[in-house]
Motif scaffolding. Sequence first.
Motif, mmCIF file in Angstrom:
data_model
loop_
_atom_site.group_PDB
_atom_site.id
_atom_site.type_symbol
_atom_site.label_atom_id
_atom_site.label_comp_id
_atom_site.label_asym_id
_atom_site.label_seq_id
_atom_site.Cartn_x
_atom_site.Cartn_y
_atom_site.Cartn_z
ATOM 1 N N ASN A 111 14.786 -42.741 -72.249
ATOM 2 C CA ASN A 111 13.460 -42.557 -70.922
ATOM 3 C C ASN A 111 14.182 -42.785 -69.686
ATOM 4 O O ASN A 111 13.615 -42.159 -68.308
ATOM 5 N N LEU A 112 15.104 -43.814 -69.791
ATOM 6 C CA LEU A 112 15.509 -44.476 -68.674
ATOM 7 C C LEU A 112 16.529 -43.047 -68.390
ATOM 8 O O LEU A 112 15.636 -42.873 -66.438
ATOM 9 N N GLY A 113 17.031 -42.495 -68.762
ATOM 10 C CA GLY A 113 17.846 -41.159 -67.881
ATOM 11 C C GLY A 113 16.982 -40.410 -67.345
ATOM 12 O O GLY A 113 16.699 -39.545 -66.263
ATOM 13 N N LYS A 114 15.733 -40.305 -68.532
ATOM 14 C CA LYS A 114 14.405 -39.108 -68.070
ATOM 15 C C LYS A 114 13.853 -39.820 -66.755
ATOM 16 O O LYS A 114 13.541 -38.825 -65.627
ATOM 17 N N SER A 115 13.228 -40.770 -66.401
ATOM 18 C CA SER A 115 12.881 -41.344 -65.740
ATOM 19 C C SER A 115 13.527 -41.161 -64.256
ATOM 20 O O SER A 115 13.631 -41.063 -63.058
ATOM 21 N N SER A 116 14.802 -41.582 -64.189
ATOM 22 C CA SER A 116 16.008 -41.948 -63.214
ATOM 23 C C SER A 116 15.759 -40.473 -62.541
ATOM 24 O O SER A 116 15.859 -40.190 -61.515
ATOM 25 N N LEU A 117 15.474 -39.376 -63.365
ATOM 26 C CA LEU A 117 15.988 -37.698 -62.858
ATOM 27 C C LEU A 117 14.592 -37.370 -62.102
ATOM 28 O O LEU A 117 14.563 -36.853 -60.993
ATOM 29 N N ILE A 118 13.598 -38.291 -63.151
ATOM 30 C CA ILE A 118 12.419 -37.429 -62.074
ATOM 31 C C ILE A 118 12.662 -37.934 -60.933
ATOM 32 O O ILE A 118 11.587 -37.909 -59.675
ATOM 33 N N LYS A 119 12.525 -39.178 -60.707
ATOM 34 C CA LYS A 119 12.230 -39.994 -59.435
ATOM 35 C C LYS A 119 13.678 -39.378 -58.531
ATOM 36 O O LYS A 119 13.011 -39.385 -57.560
ATOM 37 N N GLU A 120 14.749 -38.822 -59.116
ATOM 38 C CA GLU A 120 15.673 -37.754 -57.832
ATOM 39 C C GLU A 120 15.310 -37.024 -57.680
ATOM 40 O O GLU A 120 15.509 -36.457 -56.365
ATOM 41 N N MET A 121 14.670 -36.366 -58.499
ATOM 42 C CA MET A 121 13.875 -34.828 -57.620
ATOM 43 C C MET A 121 12.968 -34.836 -57.376
ATOM 44 O O MET A 121 13.199 -34.132 -56.183
ATOM 45 N N ILE A 122 12.031 -36.330 -57.297
ATOM 46 C CA ILE A 122 10.776 -36.061 -56.422
ATOM 47 C C ILE A 122 11.204 -36.441 -54.884
ATOM 48 O O ILE A 122 10.922 -36.429 -53.473
ATOM 49 N N LYS A 123 12.293 -37.610 -55.020
ATOM 50 C CA LYS A 123 12.884 -38.069 -53.849
ATOM 51 C C LYS A 123 13.720 -36.904 -52.921
ATOM 52 O O LYS A 123 13.668 -36.686 -51.605
ATOM 53 N N LYS A 124 14.121 -36.113 -53.334
ATOM 54 C CA LYS A 124 15.200 -34.475 -53.217
ATOM 55 C C LYS A 124 14.225 -33.607 -52.537
ATOM 56 O O LYS A 124 14.408 -33.177 -51.424
ATOM 57 N N LYS A 125 13.114 -33.158 -53.181
ATOM 58 C CA LYS A 125 12.397 -32.908 -52.698
ATOM 59 C C LYS A 125 12.056 -33.236 -51.421
ATOM 60 O O LYS A 125 11.271 -32.602 -50.502
ATOM 61 N N GLU A 126 11.000 -34.278 -51.148
ATOM 62 C CA GLU A 126 10.832 -34.695 -50.152
ATOM 63 C C GLU A 126 11.954 -34.942 -48.566
ATOM 64 O O GLU A 126 11.241 -34.921 -47.466
ATOM 65 N N LEU A 127 13.410 -35.240 -48.976
ATOM 66 C CA LEU A 127 14.177 -35.189 -47.821
ATOM 67 C C LEU A 127 14.837 -33.819 -48.168
ATOM 68 O O LEU A 127 14.896 -33.232 -46.053
#
Length: 311
Positions: free
Chosen positions: A65-81
């Motif tokens: 779950n930690l790995g999954k949450s980390s990837l979700i956060k990265e994808m959301i930030k990446k799209k915004e960037l």
Amino acid sequence: MIKKIIFFVLVLLFYSFVAFSEQISIVTKVNENIITNIDIKKEIAYLKFLNPKLNEIKNKKHIFNLGKSSLIKEMIKKKELKKYLDINKDYNVLKKIEKDLILKKSLKNKNELEKLINTKNLNYKEVLLKLKIEALWNELIYQKYNKSVKINEDYLRQQVKMNKKNIKNKYNYYLYEILFEVDQKENLNDKLNLIKSNIEKIGFKNTANIYGISDSAKFGGEIGWIKESQLSNTIIKKIKNLKINEISDTLQTPNGYLILKISKKEKINEPFDEKKNLAMIKEFEINRQLGQFSLIHYKRLKKDALINDYE
């Protein structure tokens, strides 16, 4: 012709072996991007590189779950960037990231860093890209919200004068934090007891990784060295009498609840410089407010994101 046939047979056998040894499955979809079990496995390796103490966690569900949450956060930030810049450009951040990593890992140079990353079955460029996304995110937050930061200089000057009066026994603290949320379905005491129980079982850094919502969570809640004069009186009261590795009582903040831990402590022997202390307090307050804006901005993006779980 025979060589070509042999080659294709070997390729087919190789992929058949890979498919047999580890079946690929879609775990989550974030907007138009998918996250597979293999992606999560790689993310866990990356998180363990940042915080080796994660290797001590035996609960596979927690780690997954930690790995999954980390990837979700990265994808959301990446799209915004990507709305504002080309993340493949350097932007003069890569050298600083390398320098910080070399220092954090107590290494001598870039070659040692590359070798260390390779031993973790990670790609050097991919690791730097992940850290660059975090750096660019912080820069984006600054550009968006720096004008919204409110600094009461008169109040800060009064705080500096108070610090000067009480100059005896001033310290530098090496701090770790866990900033956590309590949603509508949770009870504060229950959540707090759960976090404290995890701190006892798997350690502060691992608990910060699992429950922390601040940017420091990825690094086990590590804040680093902070001068006592930079901290608010509320925080000083909470940590002043703590022993090394002892955790503080909970502090309520605009973004959630905060627990602090002192890892190291050293007495300040240098002369008190009012101008320098004012600058440090101001910088700390600016970063604190930008941290709040960062959380608020991310939560807004996550709320609007289309996240579908397949497991």
